[in-house]
Design a protein around this motif. Sequence first.
Motif, mmCIF file in Angstrom:
data_model
loop_
_atom_site.group_PDB
_atom_site.id
_atom_site.type_symbol
_atom_site.label_atom_id
_atom_site.label_comp_id
_atom_site.label_asym_id
_atom_site.label_seq_id
_atom_site.Cartn_x
_atom_site.Cartn_y
_atom_site.Cartn_z
ATOM 1 N N VAL A 134 0.871 -1.181 0.000
ATOM 2 C CA VAL A 134 0.000 0.000 0.000
ATOM 3 C C VAL A 134 0.903 1.225 0.000
ATOM 4 O O VAL A 134 1.757 1.372 0.874
ATOM 5 C CB VAL A 134 -0.929 0.021 1.237
ATOM 6 N N VAL A 135 0.707 2.095 -0.999
ATOM 7 C CA VAL A 135 1.530 3.302 -1.149
ATOM 8 C C VAL A 135 0.620 4.521 -1.098
ATOM 9 O O VAL A 135 -0.367 4.588 -1.823
ATOM 10 C CB VAL A 135 2.296 3.286 -2.492
ATOM 11 N N HIS A 136 0.948 5.475 -0.223
ATOM 12 C CA HIS A 136 0.215 6.737 -0.115
ATOM 13 C C HIS A 136 1.101 7.858 -0.639
ATOM 14 O O HIS A 136 2.269 7.934 -0.275
ATOM 15 C CB HIS A 136 -0.130 7.045 1.355
ATOM 16 N N GLY A 137 0.526 8.729 -1.469
ATOM 17 C CA GLY A 137 1.281 9.862 -1.986
ATOM 18 C C GLY A 137 0.704 10.350 -3.293
ATOM 19 O O GLY A 137 -0.361 9.908 -3.729
ATOM 20 N N PHE A 193 1.019 4.798 -12.220
ATOM 21 C CA PHE A 193 0.100 3.670 -12.094
ATOM 22 C C PHE A 193 0.280 2.694 -13.255
ATOM 23 O O PHE A 193 0.431 1.483 -13.058
ATOM 24 C CB PHE A 193 -1.338 4.189 -12.016
ATOM 25 N N THR A 194 0.318 3.214 -14.463
ATOM 26 C CA THR A 194 0.504 2.380 -15.651
ATOM 27 C C THR A 194 1.864 1.684 -15.619
ATOM 28 O O THR A 194 1.967 0.493 -15.929
ATOM 29 C CB THR A 194 0.362 3.224 -16.934
ATOM 30 N N ASP A 195 2.899 2.408 -15.220
ATOM 31 C CA ASP A 195 4.244 1.826 -15.142
ATOM 32 C C ASP A 195 4.299 0.692 -14.116
ATOM 33 O O ASP A 195 4.926 -0.342 -14.361
ATOM 34 C CB ASP A 195 5.284 2.891 -14.799
ATOM 35 N N VAL A 196 3.660 0.877 -12.966
ATOM 36 C CA VAL A 196 3.641 -0.164 -11.938
ATOM 37 C C VAL A 196 2.883 -1.388 -12.456
ATOM 38 O O VAL A 196 3.314 -2.523 -12.269
ATOM 39 C CB VAL A 196 3.045 0.355 -10.617
ATOM 40 N N ARG A 197 1.764 -1.163 -13.118
ATOM 41 C CA ARG A 197 0.996 -2.285 -13.673
ATOM 42 C C ARG A 197 1.811 -3.050 -14.716
ATOM 43 O O ARG A 197 1.778 -4.280 -14.750
ATOM 44 C CB ARG A 197 -0.308 -1.782 -14.289
ATOM 45 N N THR A 198 2.556 -2.340 -15.534
ATOM 46 C CA THR A 198 3.397 -2.984 -16.546
ATOM 47 C C THR A 198 4.524 -3.781 -15.892
ATOM 48 O O THR A 198 4.881 -4.860 -16.346
ATOM 49 C CB THR A 198 3.980 -1.924 -17.500
ATOM 50 N N SER A 199 5.065 -3.249 -14.799
ATOM 51 C CA SER A 199 6.160 -3.888 -14.083
ATOM 52 C C SER A 199 5.721 -5.158 -13.351
ATOM 53 O O SER A 199 6.539 -6.016 -13.049
ATOM 54 C CB SER A 199 6.760 -2.890 -13.086
ATOM 55 N N HIS A 200 4.420 -5.269 -13.057
ATOM 56 C CA HIS A 200 3.895 -6.404 -12.288
ATOM 57 C C HIS A 200 2.753 -7.073 -13.053
ATOM 58 O O HIS A 200 1.595 -7.014 -12.640
ATOM 59 C CB HIS A 200 3.415 -5.933 -10.913
ATOM 60 N N HIS A 221 -3.124 -7.756 -9.505
ATOM 61 C CA HIS A 221 -4.208 -6.789 -9.450
ATOM 62 C C HIS A 221 -3.684 -5.547 -8.727
ATOM 63 O O HIS A 221 -3.206 -5.630 -7.591
ATOM 64 C CB HIS A 221 -5.409 -7.383 -8.717
ATOM 65 N N ILE A 222 -3.754 -4.399 -9.390
ATOM 66 C CA ILE A 222 -3.233 -3.144 -8.847
ATOM 67 C C ILE A 222 -4.303 -2.085 -9.017
ATOM 68 O O ILE A 222 -4.899 -1.958 -10.089
ATOM 69 C CB ILE A 222 -1.934 -2.717 -9.561
ATOM 70 N N THR A 223 -4.570 -1.331 -7.954
ATOM 71 C CA THR A 223 -5.587 -0.290 -8.017
ATOM 72 C C THR A 223 -4.992 1.050 -7.588
ATOM 73 O O THR A 223 -4.011 1.102 -6.852
ATOM 74 C CB THR A 223 -6.791 -0.623 -7.106
ATOM 75 N N LEU A 224 -5.634 2.127 -8.054
ATOM 76 C CA LEU A 224 -5.271 3.482 -7.664
ATOM 77 C C LEU A 224 -6.555 4.223 -7.331
ATOM 78 O O LEU A 224 -7.436 4.349 -8.178
ATOM 79 C CB LEU A 224 -4.528 4.197 -8.794
ATOM 80 N N ASP A 225 -6.689 4.647 -6.090
ATOM 81 C CA ASP A 225 -7.869 5.368 -5.631
ATOM 82 C C ASP A 225 -7.389 6.620 -4.910
ATOM 83 O O ASP A 225 -6.744 6.520 -3.860
ATOM 84 C CB ASP A 225 -8.695 4.488 -4.700
ATOM 85 N N ASP A 226 -7.705 7.765 -5.481
ATOM 86 C CA ASP A 226 -7.188 9.036 -4.975
ATOM 87 C C ASP A 226 -5.666 8.968 -4.935
ATOM 88 O O ASP A 226 -5.038 8.830 -5.945
ATOM 89 C CB ASP A 226 -7.784 9.394 -3.620
ATOM 90 N N ASN A 227 -5.082 9.025 -3.770
ATOM 91 C CA ASN A 227 -3.625 9.001 -3.635
ATOM 92 C C ASN A 227 -3.138 7.718 -2.971
ATOM 93 O O ASN A 227 -2.131 7.724 -2.262
ATOM 94 C CB ASN A 227 -3.139 10.217 -2.850
ATOM 95 N N LEU A 235 -2.181 3.766 -3.883
ATOM 96 C CA LEU A 235 -1.949 2.704 -4.841
ATOM 97 C C LEU A 235 -1.816 1.399 -4.058
ATOM 98 O O LEU A 235 -1.119 1.361 -3.033
ATOM 99 C CB LEU A 235 -0.658 2.963 -5.620
ATOM 100 N N VAL A 236 -2.516 0.362 -4.505
ATOM 101 C CA VAL A 236 -2.453 -0.936 -3.831
ATOM 102 C C VAL A 236 -2.066 -2.012 -4.821
ATOM 103 O O VAL A 236 -2.691 -2.149 -5.875
ATOM 104 C CB VAL A 236 -3.802 -1.304 -3.168
ATOM 105 N N LEU A 237 -1.019 -2.749 -4.494
ATOM 106 C CA LEU A 237 -0.664 -3.966 -5.201
ATOM 107 C C LEU A 237 -1.231 -5.062 -4.303
ATOM 108 O O LEU A 237 -0.737 -5.296 -3.202
ATOM 109 C CB LEU A 237 0.858 -4.107 -5.326
ATOM 110 N N TRP A 238 -2.319 -5.677 -4.747
ATOM 111 C CA TRP A 238 -3.042 -6.651 -3.939
ATOM 112 C C TRP A 238 -2.232 -7.929 -3.792
ATOM 113 O O TRP A 238 -1.397 -8.246 -4.629
ATOM 114 C CB TRP A 238 -4.414 -6.905 -4.550
ATOM 115 N N PRO A 239 -2.506 -8.684 -2.707
ATOM 116 C CA PRO A 239 -1.741 -9.916 -2.483
ATOM 117 C C PRO A 239 -1.883 -10.897 -3.643
ATOM 118 O O PRO A 239 -2.936 -10.957 -4.272
ATOM 119 C CB PRO A 239 -2.357 -10.519 -1.217
#
Length: 83
Positions: A46-49, A56-63, A67-73, A75-79
């Motif tokens: 869980v990343v706040h900032g 977000f797109t770069d993190v999704r491409t890297s993983h 399942h990765i979500t971005l809500d407001d500030n 970002l969650v890389l789910w287990p």
Amino acid sequence: MTRSDRPEATAAFTCPASTHDGRCMLEIVVARSTTKSAAAINTAVVVHGAISEKDFTDVRTSHPGRHITLDDNVLVLWPSRGA
């Protein structure tokens, strides 16, 4: 796991995800001054900032396959399954 060789990625945070496609963009996002906090719980993160759509797109491409979500500030890389 492939760690980033970019200087802004510090050893203070190590991505717990077992697979990466190239550099770990999550480690790079966490190392930025605009990131307020990052917590790893098993293989979840869980990343706040201030996280841009590009980050977000770069993190999704890297993983791929995670399942990765971005809500407001937040970002969650789910287990991963089985973690």
